[in-house]
Motif scaffolding. Structure first.
Motif, PDB file in Angstrom:
ATOM      1  N   MET A  59      48.733  26.232  -0.307  1.00  0.00           N
ATOM      2  CA  MET A  59      48.332  26.438  -1.699  1.00  0.00           C
ATOM      3  C   MET A  59      49.153  25.571  -2.642  1.00  0.00           C
ATOM      4  SD  MET A  59      46.167  27.871  -3.589  1.00  0.00           S
ATOM      5  CE  MET A  59      45.501  29.381  -2.959  1.00  0.00           C
ATOM      6  N   LYS A  60      50.460  25.499  -2.417  1.00  0.00           N
ATOM      7  CA  LYS A  60      51.321  24.674  -3.265  1.00  0.00           C
ATOM      8  C   LYS A  60      50.936  23.203  -3.138  1.00  0.00           C
ATOM      9  CE  LYS A  60      56.125  23.571  -4.222  1.00  0.00           C
ATOM     10  NZ  LYS A  60      57.517  23.725  -3.788  1.00  0.00           N
ATOM     11  N   MET A  61      50.646  22.773  -1.931  1.00  0.00           N
ATOM     12  CA  MET A  61      50.259  21.391  -1.693  1.00  0.00           C
ATOM     13  C   MET A  61      48.948  21.060  -2.409  1.00  0.00           C
ATOM     14  SD  MET A  61      50.318  19.593   1.957  1.00  0.00           S
ATOM     15  CE  MET A  61      48.912  18.636   2.421  1.00  0.00           C
ATOM     16  N   MET A  62      48.004  21.992  -2.371  1.00  0.00           N
ATOM     17  CA  MET A  62      46.719  21.774  -3.045  1.00  0.00           C
ATOM     18  C   MET A  62      46.897  21.718  -4.560  1.00  0.00           C
ATOM     19  SD  MET A  62      44.266  24.177  -0.703  1.00  0.00           S
ATOM     20  CE  MET A  62      42.881  24.106  -1.811  1.00  0.00           C
ATOM     21  N   GLN A  63      47.777  22.552  -5.103  1.00  0.00           N
ATOM     22  CA  GLN A  63      48.033  22.540  -6.545  1.00  0.00           C
ATOM     23  C   GLN A  63      48.687  21.228  -6.969  1.00  0.00           C
ATOM     24  OE1 GLN A  63      50.369  26.087  -6.949  1.00  0.00           O
ATOM     25  NE2 GLN A  63      48.573  27.390  -7.340  1.00  0.00           N
ATOM     26  N   MET A  68      48.203  15.881  -9.479  1.00  0.00           N
ATOM     27  CA  MET A  68      48.249  14.420  -9.350  1.00  0.00           C
ATOM     28  C   MET A  68      46.898  13.803  -9.701  1.00  0.00           C
ATOM     29  SD  MET A  68      50.607  13.509  -5.989  1.00  0.00           S
ATOM     30  CE  MET A  68      49.222  12.710  -5.275  1.00  0.00           C
ATOM     31  N   MET A  69      45.818  14.425  -9.245  1.00  0.00           N
ATOM     32  CA  MET A  69      44.482  13.894  -9.517  1.00  0.00           C
ATOM     33  C   MET A  69      44.166  13.962 -11.016  1.00  0.00           C
ATOM     34  SD  MET A  69      42.454  15.399  -6.201  1.00  0.00           S
ATOM     35  CE  MET A  69      40.829  14.955  -6.795  1.00  0.00           C
ATOM     36  N   GLN A  70      44.562  15.046 -11.681  1.00  0.00           N
ATOM     37  CA  GLN A  70      44.325  15.161 -13.118  1.00  0.00           C
ATOM     38  C   GLN A  70      45.109  14.105 -13.885  1.00  0.00           C
ATOM     39  OE1 GLN A  70      45.372  19.246 -13.830  1.00  0.00           O
ATOM     40  NE2 GLN A  70      43.280  19.973 -13.535  1.00  0.00           N
ATOM     41  N   THR A  71      46.347  13.888 -13.486  1.00  0.00           N
ATOM     42  CA  THR A  71      47.164  12.850 -14.127  1.00  0.00           C
ATOM     43  C   THR A  71      46.535  11.478 -13.916  1.00  0.00           C
ATOM     44  OG1 THR A  71      49.142  14.175 -13.722  1.00  0.00           O
ATOM     45  CG2 THR A  71      49.478  11.846 -14.216  1.00  0.00           C
ATOM     46  N   HIS A  72      46.064  11.224 -12.702  1.00  0.00           N
ATOM     47  CA  HIS A  72      45.417   9.949 -12.400  1.00  0.00           C
ATOM     48  C   HIS A  72      44.161   9.760 -13.248  1.00  0.00           C
ATOM     49  CE1 HIS A  72      43.974   6.524 -10.140  1.00  0.00           C
ATOM     50  NE2 HIS A  72      42.826   7.153  -9.950  1.00  0.00           N
ATOM     51  N   MET A  73      43.366  10.827 -13.389  1.00  0.00           N
ATOM     52  CA  MET A  73      42.139  10.723 -14.179  1.00  0.00           C
ATOM     53  C   MET A  73      42.452  10.433 -15.651  1.00  0.00           C
ATOM     54  SD  MET A  73      39.585  10.785 -12.252  1.00  0.00           S
ATOM     55  CE  MET A  73      38.322  10.887 -13.501  1.00  0.00           C
ATOM     56  N   LYS A  74      43.473  11.063 -16.198  1.00  0.00           N
ATOM     57  CA  LYS A  74      43.860  10.790 -17.590  1.00  0.00           C
ATOM     58  C   LYS A  74      44.305   9.339 -17.743  1.00  0.00           C
ATOM     59  CE  LYS A  74      45.123  15.481 -18.846  1.00  0.00           C
ATOM     60  NZ  LYS A  74      46.199  16.415 -19.192  1.00  0.00           N
ATOM     61  N   THR A  75      45.070   8.860 -16.779  1.00  0.00           N
ATOM     62  CA  THR A  75      45.528   7.465 -16.814  1.00  0.00           C
ATOM     63  C   THR A  75      44.338   6.514 -16.758  1.00  0.00           C
ATOM     64  OG1 THR A  75      47.566   8.093 -15.704  1.00  0.00           O
ATOM     65  CG2 THR A  75      47.004   5.759 -15.668  1.00  0.00           C
TER      66      THR A  75
END
Length: 96
Positions: A59-63, A68-75
């Motif tokens: 669960m921690k790994m998925m979070q 990371m994916m959200q940060t990448h999308m914002k970038t």
């Protein structure tokens, strides 16, 4: 004039897509070169499935991955907005 804009747009789009793909492609070839006996799943060392003290809970790994994916999308959104603004400036300069 319009052909230059189309060519610039295509060049920017191809560049923005090809660099991340090329950067990501190097990671997968290292695992593919390993024999099956050295792969984590083959030896029962898959950290997310172990649930033991050596690996991160799933669960921690998925979070973390989602963060990371959200940060990448914002970038990437910021990057694409910058490209769009530059292309708009180019079109305005060509129209003058």
């Amino acid at each position: 004039m319009m052909n230059i804009t189309k060519m610039m747009t295509m060049a920017v789009l191809v560049t923005s897509v090809s660099f991340p793909v090329m950067a990501d492609s190097g990671r997968h070839t290292e695992d593919a070169a390993k024999p099956a006996s050295q792969m984590p799943m083959a030896s029962g060392q898959m950290p997310m499935m172990g649930g033991g003290s050596e690996g991160m809970p799933m669960m921690k790994m998925m979070q973390e991955r989602q963060t990371m994916m959200q940060t990448h999308m914002k970038t990437m959104e910021t990057h694409m907005a910058n490209i769009e603004a530059l292309l708009q400036q180019l079109v305005e300069l060509q129209n003058k």
